[in-house]
Design an enzyme around this catalytic site. Sequence first.
Site, mmCIF file in Angstrom:
data_model
loop_
_atom_site.group_PDB
_atom_site.id
_atom_site.type_symbol
_atom_site.label_atom_id
_atom_site.label_comp_id
_atom_site.label_asym_id
_atom_site.label_seq_id
_atom_site.Cartn_x
_atom_site.Cartn_y
_atom_site.Cartn_z
ATOM 1 N N HIS A 306 -108.503 26.766 36.483
ATOM 2 C CA HIS A 306 -109.122 27.744 37.208
ATOM 3 C C HIS A 306 -110.534 27.769 36.762
ATOM 4 O O HIS A 306 -110.887 27.731 35.699
ATOM 5 C CB HIS A 306 -108.347 29.193 36.837
ATOM 6 N N ASP A 363 -101.153 30.486 41.801
ATOM 7 C CA ASP A 363 -100.723 30.002 42.676
ATOM 8 C C ASP A 363 -99.628 28.797 42.421
ATOM 9 O O ASP A 363 -98.890 28.389 43.452
ATOM 10 C CB ASP A 363 -101.639 28.926 43.527
HETATM 11 N N1 ACO Z 1 -105.872 18.875 37.204
HETATM 12 C C1 ACO Z 1 -106.429 17.547 36.542
HETATM 13 N N2 ACO Z 1 -107.554 17.769 35.963
HETATM 14 C C2 ACO Z 1 -108.113 18.868 36.038
HETATM 15 C C3 ACO Z 1 -107.596 19.929 36.856
HETATM 16 C C4 ACO Z 1 -106.379 19.837 37.487
HETATM 17 N N3 ACO Z 1 -105.851 20.651 38.307
HETATM 18 N N4 ACO Z 1 -108.461 20.905 37.072
HETATM 19 C C5 ACO Z 1 -109.578 20.537 36.376
HETATM 20 N N5 ACO Z 1 -109.404 19.370 35.733
HETATM 21 C C6 ACO Z 1 -110.227 18.442 35.159
HETATM 22 C C7 ACO Z 1 -111.409 18.254 35.620
HETATM 23 O O1 ACO Z 1 -111.329 16.833 36.296
HETATM 24 C C8 ACO Z 1 -112.466 18.307 34.567
HETATM 25 O O2 ACO Z 1 -112.519 16.981 33.827
HETATM 26 P P1 ACO Z 1 -113.660 16.452 33.126
HETATM 27 O O3 ACO Z 1 -114.256 17.460 32.217
HETATM 28 O O4 ACO Z 1 -112.949 15.231 32.214
HETATM 29 O O5 ACO Z 1 -114.542 15.999 34.228
HETATM 30 C C9 ACO Z 1 -112.125 19.536 34.033
HETATM 31 O O6 ACO Z 1 -110.827 19.565 34.056
HETATM 32 C C10 ACO Z 1 -112.968 20.676 34.375
HETATM 33 O O7 ACO Z 1 -112.865 20.962 35.771
HETATM 34 P P2 ACO Z 1 -113.771 21.328 37.105
HETATM 35 O O8 ACO Z 1 -113.551 20.703 38.270
HETATM 36 O O9 ACO Z 1 -115.240 21.156 36.344
HETATM 37 O O10 ACO Z 1 -113.365 23.014 36.961
HETATM 38 P P3 ACO Z 1 -113.765 23.766 38.095
HETATM 39 O O11 ACO Z 1 -114.030 25.367 37.516
HETATM 40 O O12 ACO Z 1 -114.959 23.187 38.796
HETATM 41 O O13 ACO Z 1 -112.609 23.788 39.059
HETATM 42 C C11 ACO Z 1 -110.513 24.431 40.161
HETATM 43 C C12 ACO Z 1 -111.477 24.723 39.191
HETATM 44 C C13 ACO Z 1 -111.063 24.114 41.387
HETATM 45 C C14 ACO Z 1 -109.354 25.647 40.134
HETATM 46 C C15 ACO Z 1 -109.495 23.123 39.393
HETATM 47 O O14 ACO Z 1 -109.083 23.659 38.305
HETATM 48 C C16 ACO Z 1 -108.606 22.391 40.404
HETATM 49 O O15 ACO Z 1 -108.996 21.826 41.258
HETATM 50 N N6 ACO Z 1 -107.366 23.036 40.412
HETATM 51 C C17 ACO Z 1 -106.633 22.475 41.318
HETATM 52 C C18 ACO Z 1 -106.296 23.466 42.399
HETATM 53 C C19 ACO Z 1 -105.990 24.709 42.361
HETATM 54 O O16 ACO Z 1 -104.842 25.322 41.781
HETATM 55 N N7 ACO Z 1 -106.600 25.752 42.820
HETATM 56 C C20 ACO Z 1 -106.500 27.306 42.744
HETATM 57 C C21 ACO Z 1 -107.322 27.913 42.088
HETATM 58 S S1 ACO Z 1 -106.757 29.617 41.700
HETATM 59 C C22 ACO Z 1 -107.113 30.209 43.161
HETATM 60 O O17 ACO Z 1 -108.201 29.847 44.028
HETATM 61 C C23 ACO Z 1 -106.224 31.646 43.759
#
Ligand code: ACO
Length: 427
Positions: A306, A363
């Site tokens: 998140h 979710d």
């Molecule tokens: N699976 C694997 N790796 C992940 C995931 C994931 N679900 N989420 C984040 N990471 C990793 C990234 O690759 C990154 O790794 P790094 O530091 O080695 O590059 C690190 O964790 C930080 O991730 P960011 O993308 O910078 O985090 P951001 O805050 O931009 O993204 C998000 C948040 C979009 C929710 C992300 O965690 C994601 O894509 N999750 C999956 C989709 C999801 O469940 N979305 C629902 C969100 S809740 C809502 O909207 C109600």
Amino acid sequence: MSDKVILKYDGKELELAVSTGSMDEKAIDVSSLRGATGLITMDPGYKNTGACESKITFLDGEEGKLSYRGYPIEQLAEKSSFVEVMYLLIKGHLPTQPELDKFVADINEHNYVSEDLIKILDAFPSSAHPMGVLASLTSALSAFNPKCVNVNSEEDLYRAAVTLLGKFPVLASWCQRKTKGLPVNYSNDQLGYVENFYQLLFKKPGQELAMNPVVVDALDKLFILHADHEQNCSTSTVRLVGSSHAGLFASISSGISALWGPLHGGANQAVIEMLEAIKNDGGDVQKWIDKAKDKNDPFRLMGFGHRVYKNFDPRARIIKVACDNILEQLGIDDPILEIAKGLEKAALEDEYFVERKLYPNVDFYSGIIYKALDIPTEMFTVMFAVGRLPGWIAQWKEMRETNQPIGRPRQLYTGEPDRDYVPVENR
Ligand code: ACO
């Protein structure tokens, strides 16, 4: 602690004020920065940027804390109702009984949509994604309700809110009925907001639909948990579009489109699709965890991570319990639940996820509940939109009432420097 920061640049010093929110959060006011120094701030994804002050929702991602108008989400989920939470978000206080009765009556007065909207609905193929249909029908509402909202009138703002709250579940249900080939259905004033929505979704012509209180209660709770989440992607979209003084329906329609994406509300659909894919692939959870960790693979574990929560999402805690109860009470034994449990356990123990503070989000569980309630996968994000609607309305209303300037970010241009036009024959 100091209430200002000093910025040193190009031999000059600039004092920037630090403001403090009511929960002791701090923000540097950079509004004088460009004028004084020519500099702008760069913050892709707005990870450090506050776009407004707001009195609606408080979220502490490090502590895993969420409250609406000061009331903890745990108390609201346990003791309140979705209708009461809608009122709380939009009006700012918990309603008295007469206020609540009037609110319900006012919503009911608007719980129909023009029959002409059916012509628009009919024009969509039955394969159309319900979120696309919902965004279009919500936008179309502005054509059928052209009266502008006078944002200086509390009464006008209230009327706009109850109008949309009344009509939205009808439109959302029509999106589902379209995919199932069912005729459109109409509201029943005798039922509560969530019960009415349930019958709008499922009632077949001539059928007496039995209402399962477990199902109604689960939906009510899910909607409360989804009702607002401060400046997330769809809410910021609603505010940004509304900041140009576009109308409420147009702004909310844009919010629906923003919510649709799998990185935001679309994740609840993506979670179930992912769990089904793992099941069909033989159920090897570790293989998919490894895939999510592989930087050469674009796959991410849906329902994990998140932007703001770097701790357990407090909504996920509540939903996890509700999810177990519902599946037990409905006697559902779904193999994808076992996969979900295995995936959650493996991820919570995996160094990659622990290090990055990636926990299951709301979710991860909501899709499992919707599936148990027989809601089609493509409708999951529409369900989220029904829950989020009062939050979008409250945020739009606050944005207009506080006279926010039009939203217009800056950029750092990295394209070609100035060059002369070359006629086509000389290129
Ligand atoms: N699976 C694997 N790796 C992940 C995931 C994931 N679900 N989420 C984040 N990471 C990793 C990234 O690759 C990154 O790794 P790094 O530091 O080695 O590059 C690190 O964790 C930080 O991730 P960011 O993308 O910078 O985090 P951001 O805050 O931009 O993204 C998000 C948040 C979009 C929710 C992300 O965690 C994601 O894509 N999750 C999956 C989709 C999801 O469940 N979305 C629902 C969100 S809740 C809502 O909207 C109600």
